[in-house]
Structures are given as C-alpha cells and as structure tokens.
Design a protein around this motif. Structure first.
Motif, mmCIF file in Angstrom:
data_model
loop_
_atom_site.group_PDB
_atom_site.id
_atom_site.type_symbol
_atom_site.label_atom_id
_atom_site.label_comp_id
_atom_site.label_asym_id
_atom_site.label_seq_id
_atom_site.Cartn_x
_atom_site.Cartn_y
_atom_site.Cartn_z
ATOM 1 N N GLU A 157 0.837 -1.207 0.000
ATOM 2 C CA GLU A 157 0.000 0.000 0.000
ATOM 3 C C GLU A 157 0.874 1.260 0.000
ATOM 4 O OE1 GLU A 157 -3.112 0.144 -0.571
ATOM 5 O OE2 GLU A 157 -4.246 -1.398 0.474
ATOM 6 N N THR B 6 -6.242 4.985 -0.943
ATOM 7 C CA THR B 6 -5.052 4.186 -0.630
ATOM 8 C C THR B 6 -4.328 4.743 0.598
ATOM 9 O OG1 THR B 6 -4.847 3.586 -2.966
ATOM 10 C CG2 THR B 6 -2.908 3.228 -1.596
ATOM 11 N N HIS C 47 -6.057 3.394 3.308
ATOM 12 C CA HIS C 47 -5.783 1.965 3.519
ATOM 13 C C HIS C 47 -4.576 1.795 4.442
ATOM 14 C CE1 HIS C 47 -7.888 0.889 -0.545
ATOM 15 N NE2 HIS C 47 -8.705 1.401 0.366
ATOM 16 N N TYR D 36 -5.991 -9.195 0.666
ATOM 17 C CA TYR D 36 -7.031 -8.898 1.657
ATOM 18 C C TYR D 36 -7.950 -10.104 1.866
ATOM 19 C CZ TYR D 36 -5.602 -4.067 2.209
ATOM 20 O OH TYR D 36 -4.873 -2.948 2.513
HETATM 21 FE FE LIG Z 1 -5.231 -0.428 -1.224
#
Ligand SMILES: [Fe+2]
Ligand SMILES: [Fe+2]
Length: 167
Positions: free
Chosen positions: A26, A56, A59, A121
C-alpha cells in the motif's frame, strides 16, 4: 523473513507477515500512483486514480489500526510481487507513445495492482476471522471493498471508451 530460518511458526505469524506485505504494498502504491495520474490523459481515468490515491492513503491508516489492535508494530516487509507489478507498469508506460494506448496500459497496470490487493485482503480476512479477530477482519474488509470498487470502475472505464479509442 529468511529463506532458511523458520520465522513463521503459526497462523498468527503468517497473518502478521502478510499484513506487513500488504502494508509495504500500500505504501509503494501511494508512492507510484502520482506518476500514473500524471501520465493518464482521459479525465475520468485521471480523476478515478486520484480518488483511489486518497483511498489508498486511508488503507495505510486502516492497516496501522489493524497492527495496533493486534498489538504488533506497524512495519512493512519487502514485497517483490508489488515491486514487480509497479516496475513492469513503468517499463510498459515508457514504451507507449500514443495517449489512448497509454491510458489502456495504465488501466491494465492499475487492475493488476488491485487484483494483487484483493487476493491479499481475501486471505487476511479469512485468517483474521479464523484467529477470532473480527475487529481486524472488519477493518480489512473496508479496504477490500474499496479495492473491488476501484477495480470495477477501471473495467467500466476500459470497456466504455478507453480501449475503443485506443483500437
Ligand atoms: Fe489499497
Ligand atoms: Fe487499490
């Protein structure tokens, strides 16, 4: 993690290792998206990537929350897979002259990134659930949903105009 040492002894270790992998990924995506945005021509593509850059960044923050909940220091571990995807994207982009073809290449590269994130994920959520950490799983699910939505948007964009224009 050393190749010959056995640092991953149980599911919890595997969970933490993979969390560090996606944390690194990420962060690399945050670093590389601005260049993709810069190179994109289609306004919708530019804007879509821009909004996913903001997601992002979030994230990364959610992952830091997961580390905190788990009681582990937030740090990354080298992820040659995402490095390879990003490197290949930059190589290919450097070879393309036509703006529309470049947009198509950027979409394909961005989707490779999304699919990488989605697979990571998926595993992390399954393992967190198995480990009884629904608190961690819930945060990871929020990231997953945004990756899936970003992927879907890219598909729609590619099918609706970019690929047709590039053909
Ligand atoms: Fe992401
Ligand atoms: Fe993403």
């Amino acid at each position: 993690m050393g190749l010959f040492s056995r640092d991953i002894k149980n599911m919890d270790d595997l969970f933490v290792h993979t969390l560090r992998d996606i944390y690194y990924a990420e962060n690399q995506i945050v670093k590389s998206l601005p260049e993709m945005i810069e190179k994109a021509s289609d306004p919708q593509l530019k804007q879509g990537l821009q909004s996913h850059l903001r997601e992002t960044e979030n994230h990364v923050k959610r992952l830091e929350q997961v580390f905190r909940l788990h009681g582990t220091e937030a740090k990354g571990v080298d992820c040659p897979a995402i490095d390879g995807i990003i490197e290949e994207a930059e190589d290919v982009a450097g070879e393309v002259e036509d703006r529309s073809v470049l947009d198509a290449a950027i979409i394909a590269a961005a989707q490779a990134v999304e699919h990488y994130e989605i697979t990571r994920y998926g595993s992390l959520i399954a393992w967190a659930t198995q480990l009884g950490r629904s608190d961690c799983a819930n945060l990871l699910k929020q990231n997953l949903e945004e990756e899936k939505a970003a992927d879907k948007k890219l598909t729609t964009l590619a099918e609706s105009k970019v690929n047709r224009r590039a053909a």
